[in-house]
Each structure stands twice: as structure tokens, then as C-alpha cells.
Design a protein around this motif. Structure first.
Motif, short mmCIF file in Angstrom:
data_model
loop_
_atom_site.label_atom_id
_atom_site.label_comp_id
_atom_site.label_asym_id
_atom_site.label_seq_id
_atom_site.Cartn_x
_atom_site.Cartn_y
_atom_site.Cartn_z
N ASN A 1 78.63 -34.23 49.32
CA ASN A 1 78.10 -33.79 47.98
C ASN A 1 76.55 -33.35 48.10
O ASN A 1 76.01 -32.58 47.12
CB ASN A 1 77.72 -35.11 47.27
CG ASN A 1 79.20 -35.75 46.88
OD1 ASN A 1 80.07 -35.12 46.56
ND2 ASN A 1 79.21 -37.18 46.80
N ASP A 2 76.38 -32.86 49.47
CA ASP A 2 74.99 -32.45 49.49
C ASP A 2 74.57 -31.36 50.61
O ASP A 2 73.52 -31.39 51.04
CB ASP A 2 73.94 -33.83 49.72
CG ASP A 2 74.05 -34.51 50.89
OD1 ASP A 2 75.27 -34.13 51.52
OD2 ASP A 2 73.31 -35.43 51.32
N ARG A 3 75.66 -30.87 51.19
CA ARG A 3 75.55 -29.73 52.04
C ARG A 3 76.62 -28.58 51.70
O ARG A 3 77.57 -28.84 51.54
CB ARG A 3 76.04 -30.45 53.53
CG ARG A 3 75.15 -31.50 53.88
CD ARG A 3 75.68 -32.44 55.05
NE ARG A 3 75.76 -31.52 56.25
CZ ARG A 3 76.59 -31.93 57.28
NH1 ARG A 3 77.32 -32.98 57.24
NH2 ARG A 3 76.52 -31.28 58.31
N VAL A 4 75.73 -27.31 51.87
CA VAL A 4 76.46 -26.15 51.70
C VAL A 4 76.37 -25.49 52.98
O VAL A 4 75.27 -25.29 53.50
CB VAL A 4 75.90 -25.26 50.36
CG1 VAL A 4 76.83 -24.10 50.15
CG2 VAL A 4 76.03 -26.32 49.11
N PHE A 5 77.33 -24.74 53.56
CA PHE A 5 77.50 -23.97 54.52
C PHE A 5 77.93 -22.55 54.34
O PHE A 5 78.81 -22.34 53.27
CB PHE A 5 78.48 -24.32 55.47
CG PHE A 5 77.96 -25.68 56.23
CD1 PHE A 5 77.27 -25.74 57.71
CD2 PHE A 5 78.21 -26.98 55.96
CE1 PHE A 5 76.97 -26.74 58.06
CE2 PHE A 5 77.82 -27.81 56.26
CZ PHE A 5 77.22 -28.08 57.63
N ASP B 1 68.85 -30.82 46.98
CA ASP B 1 67.94 -31.90 46.73
C ASP B 1 68.54 -32.72 45.53
O ASP B 1 69.64 -32.33 45.06
CB ASP B 1 66.58 -31.31 46.45
CG ASP B 1 66.45 -30.49 45.30
OD1 ASP B 1 67.30 -30.46 44.36
OD2 ASP B 1 65.21 -29.76 45.26
N ALA B 2 67.92 -33.58 44.79
CA ALA B 2 68.44 -34.40 43.72
C ALA B 2 68.61 -33.58 42.52
O ALA B 2 69.45 -33.94 41.73
CB ALA B 2 67.32 -35.52 43.52
N THR B 3 68.20 -32.07 42.43
CA THR B 3 68.29 -31.37 41.39
C THR B 3 69.45 -30.47 41.50
O THR B 3 69.82 -29.63 40.86
CB THR B 3 66.91 -30.62 41.08
OG1 THR B 3 66.70 -29.70 42.04
CG2 THR B 3 65.78 -31.72 40.79
#
Length: 197
Positions: free
Chosen positions: A14-18, A32-34
Motif C-alpha cells: 500500500n505504500d511503495r511505488v516502483f 507518506d500518510a497523505t
């Protein structure tokens, strides 16, 4: 990101983009949270013989998310990257100008679209493209396209499937079919996952 390639972006969790870029890197961003991305890591993907650009394009993750399998267009190869260490752990030759890759539902096979098709045979008309001799037709464009099947147990090509011209995006359906979109053929090729058409 600046220098992003024309094809190559995926999320992991849910929190990593490659994202691949048009040079020689796989970029990892953390959200981040936003939801705002921040560059966390740059993984080096060297060009032919370890020098220059590789022009990484499409990629797929292993089923457990521990590896990325990345098309290195200028290398005419598929690289396996360990995402823990950020190191290329294997590289195998495929057809000319690999563009996209998809993992089979069984996680035993990778399907790699190759825009320039298979390597030329002796006596075949060719033209240079990015340092590679590509088989061409009378118009001077790539004469064929292919999808290579990679056996993950050996990380080698097990079968080559003929498509129409310049296959790009590949997709595996839930019903056990493989589709390749042929940009210069204005068509879609369809195969079963064992490579029969």
C-alpha cells in the motif's frame, strides 16, 4: 519522475511505488500518510556489458514480492532484481527490444514481449537499431514480433511465440489466456498459457 520510461510503473503493498526510467534505473518511492511520494532508493540496471544505458521498460514482481523481473530493452534481456539488496541477481537473453513482462498465475513462467522479434538468421535483411541488428521487411521496419516464455526454474527462454508486429503490453487473464497488444499490427495475439494459439 523526470526521465521516466514510456512503460514501467507498479505498486507493491500500500505504500511503495516502483518506476523504471529511460536511463538505467528502477526507482522506488515511498508514500507518506497523505499519499505523497518520496524517492527512497535507486536501483542500478547497467547497460550491455555493464556499461551505459539499459533503457528498462516493463516489469513484474515475483508472487512473494521479493524480486522484480525487468525488461532491459537495450540489453535485449530480462533481469531479475532482489528487492531486499537492490542487486541484479540474474540476467537472461530474450528477443530484441523486450518491452513488457507478465507472471503466470502458477508463478512458474514469465511472458516477455519483444518488439523486434527473434534474432536474425544468416542471410536475413537487417537494419541497426540501438546497437542491435534487427530483421526488417522491405519497408525497413521490424519484420516480426515475439513473446518469449521464461521458465523461472532455469531463468531461460523455454519457448518463443510469434505475434504480429511490435508487441508491447502483455496480459494474463483469469481464464488462463495470454494476450499481446501489437502496436504495429493493429491487433491482439491470443495464446493459452502453455504457448499454443
Amino acid at each position: 519522475p523526470k526521465g521516466a520510461s514510456l512503460w514501467g510503473i507498479r505498486t507493491l503493498g500500500n505504500d511503495r511505488v516502483f518506476v523504471t526510467n529511460s536511463d538505467r534505473s528502477l526507482l522506488e518511492f515511498e508514500l507518506d500518510a497523505t499519499g505523497a511520494p518520496k524517492l527512497a532508493r535507486t536501483i542500478d540496471l547497467p547497460g550491455p556489458e555493464g556499461k551505459g544505458k539499459s533503457f528498462p521498460c516493463g516489469f513484474a514482481f515475483s508472487s512473494d514480492g521479493s524480486k522484480a523481473y525487468i525488461c532491459l530493452s537495450l540489453n535485449n534481456s530480462l533481469a531479475a532484481v532482489d528487492l531486499g539488496s537492490g542487486v541484479v541477481i540474474a540476467e537472461t537473453p530474450v528477443g530484441i527490444a523486450p518491452y513488457d513482462v507478465e507472471l503466470s498465475p502458477s508463478s512458474k513462467t514469465l511472458y516477455v514481449s519483444c518488439q523486434g522479434g527473434s534474432r536474425p538468421v544468416e542471410g536475413e535483411e537487417t537494419a541497426p537499431s540501438a546497437g542491435t541488428q534487427v530483421p526488417v521487411d522491405r519497408r525497413g521496419i521490424a519484420a516480426r514480433g515475439t513473446v518469449d516464455m521464461i521458465d523461472l526454474s532455469s531463468f531461460k527462454v523455454s519457448k518463443t511465440l510469434a505475434t504480429e508486429l511490435q508487441p508491447q503490453d502483455v496480459v494474463v487473464s483469469r481464464k488462463g489466456l495470454l494476450f499481446a497488444a501489437n502496436a504495429n499490427g493493429d491487433s491482439v495475439s491470443m495464446f493459452s498459457l502453455d504457448g499454443t494459439s
